[in-house]
Design a protein around this motif. Structure first.
Motif, PDB file in Angstrom:
ATOM      1  N   VAL A 147      60.112  45.545 -94.774  1.00 46.79           N
ATOM      2  CA  VAL A 147      59.776  44.119 -94.836  1.00 46.79           C
ATOM      3  C   VAL A 147      60.622  43.360 -93.822  1.00 46.79           C
ATOM      4  CG1 VAL A 147      59.798  42.061 -96.282  1.00 46.79           C
ATOM      5  CG2 VAL A 147      59.045  44.239 -97.237  1.00 46.79           C
ATOM      6  N   ARG A 148      61.905  43.707 -93.742  1.00 43.62           N
ATOM      7  CA  ARG A 148      62.795  43.042 -92.784  1.00 43.62           C
ATOM      8  C   ARG A 148      62.315  43.279 -91.358  1.00 43.62           C
ATOM      9  NH1 ARG A 148      68.315  44.436 -94.104  1.00 43.62           N
ATOM     10  NH2 ARG A 148      67.741  46.455 -93.322  1.00 43.62           N
ATOM     11  N   GLU A 149      61.933  44.513 -91.051  1.00 43.44           N
ATOM     12  CA  GLU A 149      61.426  44.824 -89.711  1.00 43.44           C
ATOM     13  C   GLU A 149      60.157  44.037 -89.412  1.00 43.44           C
ATOM     14  OE1 GLU A 149      62.739  46.557 -87.181  1.00 43.44           O
ATOM     15  OE2 GLU A 149      64.518  46.762 -88.437  1.00 43.44           O
ATOM     16  N   ALA A 150      59.282  43.920 -90.395  1.00 43.63           N
ATOM     17  CA  ALA A 150      58.042  43.156 -90.197  1.00 43.63           C
ATOM     18  C   ALA A 150      58.364  41.687 -89.928  1.00 43.63           C
ATOM     19  CB  ALA A 150      57.136  43.295 -91.421  1.00 43.63           C
ATOM     20  N   ARG A 151      59.322  41.153 -90.645  1.00 46.06           N
ATOM     21  CA  ARG A 151      59.708  39.754 -90.420  1.00 46.06           C
ATOM     22  C   ARG A 151      60.316  39.570 -89.036  1.00 46.06           C
ATOM     23  NH1 ARG A 151      62.284  37.985 -96.289  1.00 46.06           N
ATOM     24  NH2 ARG A 151      60.324  38.031 -97.407  1.00 46.06           N
ATOM     25  N   LEU A 152      61.131  40.534 -88.588  1.00 47.65           N
ATOM     26  CA  LEU A 152      61.695  40.457 -87.245  1.00 47.65           C
ATOM     27  C   LEU A 152      60.602  40.524 -86.181  1.00 47.65           C
ATOM     28  CD1 LEU A 152      64.924  42.629 -87.612  1.00 47.65           C
ATOM     29  CD2 LEU A 152      64.820  40.208 -87.029  1.00 47.65           C
ATOM     30  N   GLN A 153      59.609  41.363 -86.393  1.00 47.29           N
ATOM     31  CA  GLN A 153      58.497  41.454 -85.456  1.00 47.29           C
ATOM     32  C   GLN A 153      57.712  40.148 -85.414  1.00 47.29           C
ATOM     33  OE1 GLN A 153      56.262  44.915 -86.571  1.00 47.29           O
ATOM     34  NE2 GLN A 153      57.791  46.335 -85.757  1.00 47.29           N
ATOM     35  N   THR A 154      57.536  39.527 -86.566  1.00 46.57           N
ATOM     36  CA  THR A 154      56.849  38.231 -86.612  1.00 46.57           C
ATOM     37  C   THR A 154      57.634  37.187 -85.841  1.00 46.57           C
ATOM     38  OG1 THR A 154      55.896  38.752 -88.767  1.00 46.57           O
ATOM     39  CG2 THR A 154      55.977  36.429 -88.151  1.00 46.57           C
ATOM     40  N   LEU A 155      58.949  37.183 -86.000  1.00 45.44           N
ATOM     41  CA  LEU A 155      59.784  36.242 -85.264  1.00 45.44           C
ATOM     42  C   LEU A 155      59.712  36.499 -83.759  1.00 45.44           C
ATOM     43  CD1 LEU A 155      62.975  36.050 -87.516  1.00 45.44           C
ATOM     44  CD2 LEU A 155      61.235  34.288 -87.196  1.00 45.44           C
ATOM     45  N   ALA A 156      59.682  37.774 -83.361  1.00 42.94           N
ATOM     46  CA  ALA A 156      59.559  38.107 -81.937  1.00 42.94           C
ATOM     47  C   ALA A 156      58.222  37.604 -81.388  1.00 42.94           C
ATOM     48  CB  ALA A 156      59.691  39.613 -81.736  1.00 42.94           C
ATOM     49  N   SER A 157      57.168  37.750 -82.174  1.00 48.29           N
ATOM     50  CA  SER A 157      55.852  37.236 -81.761  1.00 48.29           C
ATOM     51  C   SER A 157      55.873  35.722 -81.647  1.00 48.29           C
ATOM     52  CB  SER A 157      54.772  37.653 -82.753  1.00 48.29           C
ATOM     53  OG  SER A 157      54.639  39.044 -82.787  1.00 48.29           O
ATOM     54  N   ASP A 158      56.519  35.064 -82.597  1.00 55.10           N
ATOM     55  CA  ASP A 158      56.641  33.604 -82.550  1.00 55.10           C
ATOM     56  C   ASP A 158      57.377  33.171 -81.286  1.00 55.10           C
ATOM     57  OD1 ASP A 158      55.368  33.486 -84.983  1.00 55.10           O
ATOM     58  OD2 ASP A 158      57.183  33.035 -86.144  1.00 55.10           O
ATOM     59  N   LEU A 159      58.412  33.917 -80.918  1.00 53.18           N
ATOM     60  CA  LEU A 159      59.162  33.601 -79.711  1.00 53.18           C
ATOM     61  C   LEU A 159      58.285  33.771 -78.462  1.00 53.18           C
ATOM     62  CD1 LEU A 159      61.819  32.858 -78.318  1.00 53.18           C
ATOM     63  CD2 LEU A 159      62.411  35.299 -78.353  1.00 53.18           C
ATOM     64  N   GLU A 160      57.514  34.844 -78.428  1.00 49.57           N
ATOM     65  CA  GLU A 160      56.629  35.085 -77.278  1.00 49.57           C
ATOM     66  C   GLU A 160      55.562  34.005 -77.145  1.00 49.57           C
ATOM     67  OE1 GLU A 160      55.067  39.046 -77.596  1.00 49.57           O
ATOM     68  OE2 GLU A 160      57.061  39.948 -77.486  1.00 49.57           O
ATOM     69  N   ARG A 161      55.081  33.483 -78.259  1.00 48.45           N
ATOM     70  CA  ARG A 161      54.033  32.451 -78.242  1.00 48.45           C
ATOM     71  C   ARG A 161      54.579  31.040 -78.032  1.00 48.45           C
ATOM     72  NH1 ARG A 161      52.318  35.283 -82.838  1.00 48.45           N
ATOM     73  NH2 ARG A 161      53.043  33.567 -84.131  1.00 48.45           N
ATOM     74  N   LEU A 162      55.885  30.893 -78.091  1.00 46.17           N
ATOM     75  CA  LEU A 162      56.483  29.572 -77.981  1.00 46.17           C
ATOM     76  C   LEU A 162      56.272  29.012 -76.571  1.00 46.17           C
ATOM     77  CD1 LEU A 162      58.211  27.433 -79.447  1.00 46.17           C
ATOM     78  CD2 LEU A 162      60.222  28.588 -78.542  1.00 46.17           C
ATOM     79  N   LYS A 163      55.618  27.879 -76.515  1.00 48.07           N
ATOM     80  CA  LYS A 163      55.375  27.203 -75.243  1.00 48.07           C
ATOM     81  C   LYS A 163      55.654  25.727 -75.423  1.00 48.07           C
ATOM     82  CE  LYS A 163      51.905  30.378 -73.562  1.00 48.07           C
ATOM     83  NZ  LYS A 163      50.537  30.593 -73.188  1.00 48.07           N
ATOM     84  N   MET A 164      56.127  25.128 -74.364  1.00 48.42           N
ATOM     85  CA  MET A 164      56.411  23.702 -74.404  1.00 48.42           C
ATOM     86  C   MET A 164      55.122  22.938 -74.150  1.00 48.42           C
ATOM     87  SD  MET A 164      59.430  21.749 -72.432  1.00 48.42           S
ATOM     88  CE  MET A 164      59.824  20.067 -72.801  1.00 48.42           C
TER      89      MET A 164
END
Length: 141
Positions: free
Chosen positions: A100-117
């Motif tokens: 579950v922790r790994e899945a949450r970290l992957q979700t956060l990494a995806s959120d970071l990749e999608r982050l645009k100004m």
């Protein structure tokens, strides 16, 4: 529920207050930072971290943690004997198993990749979002 306020009398007669929110399904990361500080100020964090056998300090640390828990969780953890066991049970519940922790970290990494100004975003908005993602990732290890 409102914030839990822990008062501590300073040497010389003054007092200080620290506000700690009640743990919810969405504030675990912030809650751990604040309750850890409350435990450190009361000189019982080492006991939680290392499970030192001191019944008076164990009672104090357990009481401080229990004050910041919702009733339902309190009923589930009320039979645990040490503050470390309570802390670990909360951590396991909110961070979950390694998968579950790994899945949450992957979700956060995806959120970071999608982050645009966006046009309406300020530098402060983006900095806040980056800080939030970083804090969540740090909490997850």
């Amino acid at each position: 529920m409102g914030d839990i306020v822990v008062s501590k009398t300073k040497e010389g007669g003054g007092s200080s207050k620290i506000s700690c929110p009640v743990l919810t399904e969405t504030n675990y990361a912030v809650w751990t930072i604040r309750i850890r500080l409350v435990l450190k100020i009361n000189k019982v964090w080492d006991l939680v971290e290392n499970e030192i056998d001191d019944s008076e300090e164990n009672d104090l640390s357990t009481a401080l943690i229990f004050q910041a828990l919702p009733e339902m969780l309190l009923f589930q953890l009320g039979n645990l004997k040490t503050a470390k066991k309570v802390w670990d049970a909360i951590k396991e519940r909110y961070l979950g198993a390694d998968l579950v922790r790994e899945a949450r970290l992957q979700t956060l990494a995806s959120d970071l990749e999608r982050l645009k100004m966006k046009d309406k975003d300020t530098i402060d908005d983006i900095a806040r979002k980056l800080t939030e993602l970083s804090s969540k990732a740090t909490t997850l290890g």
